[in-house]
Design a protein around this motif. Sequence first.
Motif, short mmCIF file in Angstrom:
data_model
loop_
_atom_site.label_atom_id
_atom_site.label_comp_id
_atom_site.label_asym_id
_atom_site.label_seq_id
_atom_site.Cartn_x
_atom_site.Cartn_y
_atom_site.Cartn_z
N ALA A 53 2.01 -9.45 9.59
CA ALA A 53 0.59 -9.21 9.88
C ALA A 53 0.27 -7.72 9.78
O ALA A 53 -0.77 -7.34 9.22
CB ALA A 53 0.25 -9.74 11.28
N ARG A 54 1.15 -6.88 10.31
CA ARG A 54 0.91 -5.43 10.23
C ARG A 54 0.91 -4.95 8.79
O ARG A 54 0.10 -4.11 8.40
CB ARG A 54 1.95 -4.68 11.05
CG ARG A 54 1.74 -4.83 12.54
CD ARG A 54 2.74 -4.00 13.34
NE ARG A 54 2.60 -4.26 14.75
CZ ARG A 54 3.48 -4.90 15.50
NH1 ARG A 54 4.61 -5.35 14.97
NH2 ARG A 54 3.25 -5.10 16.78
N GLU A 55 1.82 -5.46 7.96
CA GLU A 55 1.87 -5.08 6.54
C GLU A 55 0.59 -5.49 5.83
O GLU A 55 0.02 -4.73 5.05
CB GLU A 55 3.08 -5.73 5.86
CG GLU A 55 4.40 -5.14 6.28
CD GLU A 55 5.58 -5.93 5.72
OE1 GLU A 55 5.37 -6.85 4.89
OE2 GLU A 55 6.71 -5.62 6.12
N VAL A 56 0.13 -6.71 6.09
CA VAL A 56 -1.10 -7.20 5.46
C VAL A 56 -2.28 -6.33 5.87
O VAL A 56 -3.09 -5.91 5.02
CB VAL A 56 -1.35 -8.67 5.84
CG1 VAL A 56 -2.77 -9.11 5.48
CG2 VAL A 56 -0.32 -9.58 5.17
N LEU A 57 -2.41 -6.04 7.15
CA LEU A 57 -3.53 -5.23 7.63
C LEU A 57 -3.46 -3.81 7.09
O LEU A 57 -4.49 -3.22 6.74
CB LEU A 57 -3.58 -5.22 9.15
CG LEU A 57 -3.94 -6.57 9.78
CD1 LEU A 57 -3.81 -6.50 11.29
CD2 LEU A 57 -5.33 -7.01 9.36
N LEU A 58 -2.26 -3.24 7.00
CA LEU A 58 -2.12 -1.90 6.45
C LEU A 58 -2.57 -1.86 5.00
O LEU A 58 -3.34 -0.99 4.60
CB LEU A 58 -0.67 -1.43 6.57
CG LEU A 58 -0.38 -0.02 6.05
CD1 LEU A 58 -1.14 1.01 6.88
CD2 LEU A 58 1.10 0.25 6.08
N ARG A 59 -2.11 -2.81 4.21
CA ARG A 59 -2.53 -2.87 2.80
C ARG A 59 -4.03 -3.06 2.71
O ARG A 59 -4.70 -2.44 1.88
CB ARG A 59 -1.81 -4.00 2.07
CG ARG A 59 -0.46 -3.65 1.56
CD ARG A 59 0.06 -4.68 0.57
NE ARG A 59 -0.01 -6.05 1.06
CZ ARG A 59 0.96 -6.66 1.72
NH1 ARG A 59 2.08 -6.03 1.98
NH2 ARG A 59 0.83 -7.91 2.12
N ASP A 60 -4.59 -3.91 3.54
CA ASP A 60 -6.01 -4.20 3.49
C ASP A 60 -6.85 -2.98 3.88
O ASP A 60 -7.88 -2.73 3.29
CB ASP A 60 -6.34 -5.36 4.44
CG ASP A 60 -7.80 -5.77 4.37
OD1 ASP A 60 -8.24 -6.18 3.28
OD2 ASP A 60 -8.49 -5.64 5.40
N ARG A 61 -6.38 -2.21 4.84
CA ARG A 61 -7.16 -1.08 5.34
C ARG A 61 -6.94 0.20 4.56
O ARG A 61 -7.84 1.02 4.46
CB ARG A 61 -6.82 -0.84 6.81
CG ARG A 61 -7.29 -1.97 7.68
CD ARG A 61 -6.89 -1.78 9.11
NE ARG A 61 -7.33 -2.92 9.90
CZ ARG A 61 -6.84 -3.23 11.07
NH1 ARG A 61 -5.89 -2.49 11.61
NH2 ARG A 61 -7.28 -4.28 11.72
N VAL A 62 -5.76 0.40 4.02
CA VAL A 62 -5.43 1.67 3.41
C VAL A 62 -5.61 1.67 1.90
O VAL A 62 -6.02 2.66 1.32
CB VAL A 62 -3.98 2.07 3.78
CG1 VAL A 62 -3.54 3.32 3.06
CG2 VAL A 62 -3.86 2.26 5.28
N ILE A 63 -5.32 0.59 1.25
CA ILE A 63 -5.27 0.59 -0.20
C ILE A 63 -6.48 -0.10 -0.83
O ILE A 63 -6.48 -0.44 -1.99
CB ILE A 63 -3.95 -0.05 -0.68
CG1 ILE A 63 -2.77 0.67 -0.02
CG2 ILE A 63 -3.80 0.01 -2.18
CD1 ILE A 63 -1.42 0.13 -0.37
N ARG A 64 -7.51 -0.29 -0.10
CA ARG A 64 -8.69 -0.94 -0.65
C ARG A 64 -9.58 0.12 -1.31
O ARG A 64 -10.07 1.01 -0.66
CB ARG A 64 -9.46 -1.66 0.43
CG ARG A 64 -10.69 -2.36 -0.12
CD ARG A 64 -11.42 -3.11 0.92
NE ARG A 64 -10.65 -4.30 1.23
CZ ARG A 64 -10.96 -5.16 2.18
NH1 ARG A 64 -12.01 -4.97 2.93
NH2 ARG A 64 -10.22 -6.22 2.40
N LEU A 65 -9.75 0.03 -2.63
CA LEU A 65 -10.58 0.96 -3.37
C LEU A 65 -11.68 0.20 -4.08
O LEU A 65 -11.47 -0.91 -4.57
CB LEU A 65 -9.75 1.71 -4.42
CG LEU A 65 -8.60 2.58 -3.92
CD1 LEU A 65 -7.84 3.16 -5.09
CD2 LEU A 65 -9.11 3.68 -3.02
#
Length: 102
Positions: A46-58
């Motif tokens: 869940a933390r990995e998914v949220l990190l990708r969703d919050r940080v790498i969204r362009l």
Amino acid sequence: MPTAHARSERLNMRVSPEALATIREAAAAQQQDVSAFVLGAAMEHAREVLLRDRVIRLTPRELDQVDAALDGEPQVIPEIAALIAAVRRETPQHGTKEFASR
């Protein structure tokens, strides 16, 4: 130590016997009970998914800007070049007498 209030919610699921056997075996290998093992794995994912969703969204425009920057010629930023030069002057290189004497 977690309080009773910290663990007041419940999560139930049905799994195949094969899946449960695999989870039990993996939990035992980690010296954890099944609940702790499943919760740990789910939280990590869940933390990995949220990190990708919050940080790498362009946005498409931002992605184009990143691509253009990567394709362009590198530019020297004088302040950063000066900082690197200063650090190099202060840091002895491997194999020099100054480094060996420290």
